[in-house]
Every structure is written in C-alpha cells, then in structure tokens.
Design an enzyme around this catalytic site. Structure first.
Site, short mmCIF file in Angstrom:
data_model
loop_
_atom_site.label_atom_id
_atom_site.label_comp_id
_atom_site.label_asym_id
_atom_site.label_seq_id
_atom_site.Cartn_x
_atom_site.Cartn_y
_atom_site.Cartn_z
N CYS A 47 0.83 -1.20 0.00
CA CYS A 47 0.00 0.00 0.00
C CYS A 47 0.87 1.26 0.00
O CYS A 47 0.60 2.22 -0.72
CB CYS A 47 -0.93 -0.01 1.21
SG CYS A 47 -2.06 1.40 1.27
N CYS A 95 -6.37 -4.14 6.85
CA CYS A 95 -7.53 -3.24 6.82
C CYS A 95 -8.66 -3.78 5.95
O CYS A 95 -9.82 -3.51 6.22
CB CYS A 95 -7.10 -1.85 6.35
SG CYS A 95 -6.62 -1.73 4.62
#
Length: 354
Positions: free
Chosen positions: A101, A193
C-alpha cells in the site's frame, strides 16, 4: 511549500498534519477512500478505510483549519494491493499488504497526483525519519515503520515528509490531546484493513476457492490433507491440520510451500534456519545501486527478523544476501530491508532462500 497531508483518521496522521501546519507549510488534508464498500468495514482499531475513519479525518482537518478532501482510490487499491495479496498467497508466497500500500498507493498513486496538482510533498504519520533525503529508523523503536517504507525510491523520498520520526508514540497522543484532536485516544489500527473479520484464511478461500493438496514431512510421507496452500505460510505452527504427533514429540512448522503440486512441507523448527536469501526488484534509497558487496543488517519482517549479512548486488536489480547468523520464518514474497545502522540502504522482494 505546498504539502498534501494523507489523513487516515488516526492520531498519527492528524498530528503529522498539525506539525506540517506549524512549520508554515500550505497544507491540504486528504483521506483516501480505499474500500468499495466502506460501510461494511469495522472502524475503531481495525483498518483505516471505514466511514468512521473518514469522519475522524475530516474533524481533525477542521480543528487544524485546513482544506480537506476525500479521494477515491478504491479501484487502484483493489488492483495493486488486494489482488496482489490474493495472487501472492495463491502462488505460495507471504506478501505484506501494508508495504504494498505504501509503495503503490501512498507513494505512487497519491504522490503522482499530488505532484501533478502542484504539491511539493506528501506528509504522512509514519514513524520514520529522513536524513539528507535518505530513510532512517524512527526514534521510537517499537513503532518504527522504516521496514514498510523501504520500498520507496529516491524520487519518492525527496517528496515525502515524516514529522513523527523523532517522537515517541505516547508523546504524540499527548500532543493530540493538547491540540484538541478527538482522535488522541483512538486505538491504533492493526491486522489487515481489508479483512475486517481478521480471518485471512477465510478471506482467501472465498476468492481462491479450494485447491486440495498434501501435507508431507521432510521425507515426503503424507501426514494429512488441506484445502489450499493459501492457508499456510513458512514458519507457521498452528492450524496445520496434522493430528499425529512427530516421532520426536517436537512441534511441526511449515518449511515450504509448492503451489503447483499443492504440497505443504512441514518439519522441526531447526529446519527453518535460513543462511542465504535471493531477492529481486531491488530499490536503493540513494537512487544508485552499490558498486559491490557491502556489510549491513537485514530485516525480513516489520518487527523482528534481523541479522548481520553481506549483500551482493547483482544485475537487473537482483541481490544475494549471505547471512552471518541464520534467520527463521523467511518466506518468498516478503521484503528484505537493508540497514546501515539506522539508515535504510534499500530493499528487495524475496524469491527464494538457502
């Protein structure tokens, strides 16, 4: 300087943005919408993609008196992080989605857009320091995130700001409270997440399906069956699905994964010892690959997994790592970060171990 502050909705990014404002920069806050269904995600201590997190980021921006926007990066996140995560596990690798990410979203997609819009830098709440443009560990060793930032290029580091690198986490929370930021006591995000349930195996099975295979010992004797190699990672001890104890009574660990045959090889802990690492896609923090072998400390996990080593840069951004001390639980797909003291020299993606 025009600064784009990435605000996840947590305490760290809020205080980082506040410090950028205090430094006299022209700051704009932005929250990245990374989930196509944010309402389905649990907020609080899991993740940074829920509607609750977006609202927390907006309130923090209001307190700081800075403009605030939400940018939709859900499609890019799904392709570059989630799909990559699933594909890596299907291939028998162990990826780090936070690292991916940072590489693909926060310091590729976000930074590219920021620079196109005339911003000079992206500010985040990561715990790391920049020393003369090169990445270094944070003062707070327990919170240090230089490992997951070691994939950043020299160009990306030149346009990055990490205002929290010199501050311990308790002091950051205290500062947030003093500033009147409601996120001062918000729990840290943890786990992955985009898997709010925390059940990684179930998440992967839903997307990959079942691919039955054998669990074997070091001699090739079948000990059990499984529904897919994506349910295992090198070094794993629990949840192996093997009922019969080892002959010597010692615990078994996953030693290797063969995705083509669907075979998971297990054995004793000492068989996990790795003395050498081969890796590709090397990134050098200085922007230039070293001319020859060099001594350093390598790290293979976000927290822990350190050993002294000699690194041999090779052609086509490859590296060969010879460890002075063995490491355990080193898996293809992980990153190996290379340190000179606290300074990050670079990183590469592990393809095999010896």
């Amino acid at each position: 300087m025009r600064v784009l502050a990435a605000m996840s909705g947590g305490v760290d990014s809020a205080v980082a943005a506040a410090r950028a404002v205090d430094a006299g920069h022209d700051v704009v806050g932005v929250h990245l919408a990374l989930s196509e269904t944010p309402a389905a995600l649990r907020g609080g201590s899991r993740g940074c993609c829920s509607k609750e997190d977006a609202a927390d980021a907006r309130r923090a921006a209001d307190v700081l008196g800075i403009p605030f926007y939400v940018w939709d990066f859900a499609a890019r996140f799904a392709e570059d992080v989630v799909d990559d995560f699933v594909a890596a596990y299907a291939a028998g690798e162990t990826p780090n989605p936070c690292l991916r990410c940072n590489e693909k979203i926060k310091f590729a997609a976000l930074l590219d857009r920021a620079l196109a819009l005339g911003f000079d830098a992206v500010c985040t709440g990561h715990y790391a320091r920049l020393r003369q443009g090169e990445l270094s560990r944070a003062v707070d060793g327990d919170k240090d995130q230089s490992y997951v930032l070691a994939v950043l290029t020299a160009h990306q580091l030149r346009h990055a700001m990490f205002p929290l690198g010199d501050t311990p986490k308790p002091a950051v929370r205290a500062e947030a409270a003093t500033r009147g930021l409601r996120v001062a006591d918000k729990p840290d995000s943890h786990d992955i997440c985009f898997i709010p349930s925390g059940d990684t195996r179930a998440f992967l099975t839903e997307r990959i399906g079942t691919r039955p295979g054998a669990i074997v010992d070091s001699s090739g004797v079948e000990l059990g069956r499984h529904d897919g190699v994506h349910g295992f990672t090198v070094g794993q001890r629990r949840g192996l699905g093997v009922d019969a104890p080892a002959a010597d009574g010692r615990p078994r660990y996953v030693l290797g994964i063969e995705p083509v045959s669907g075979t998971v090889r297990v054995g004793p802990a000492d068989a996990l010892d790795v003395h050498g690492i081969d890796a590709v896609a090397a990134v050098w923090s200085s922007g230039t690959a070293p001319a020859g072998p060099f001594d350093c400390t390598v790290q293979v996990r976000a927290h822990g997994g350190l050993a002294p080593a000699v690194v041999h840069p090779g052609p086509d951004a490859t590296v060969r790592v010879e460890l002075a001390e063995p490491l355990r639980g080193v898996a293809p797909g992980q990153a190996v970060a290379l340190y000179d003291g606290d300074l990050v020299r670079g990183s590469a993606r592990i393809t095999s171990t010896r």
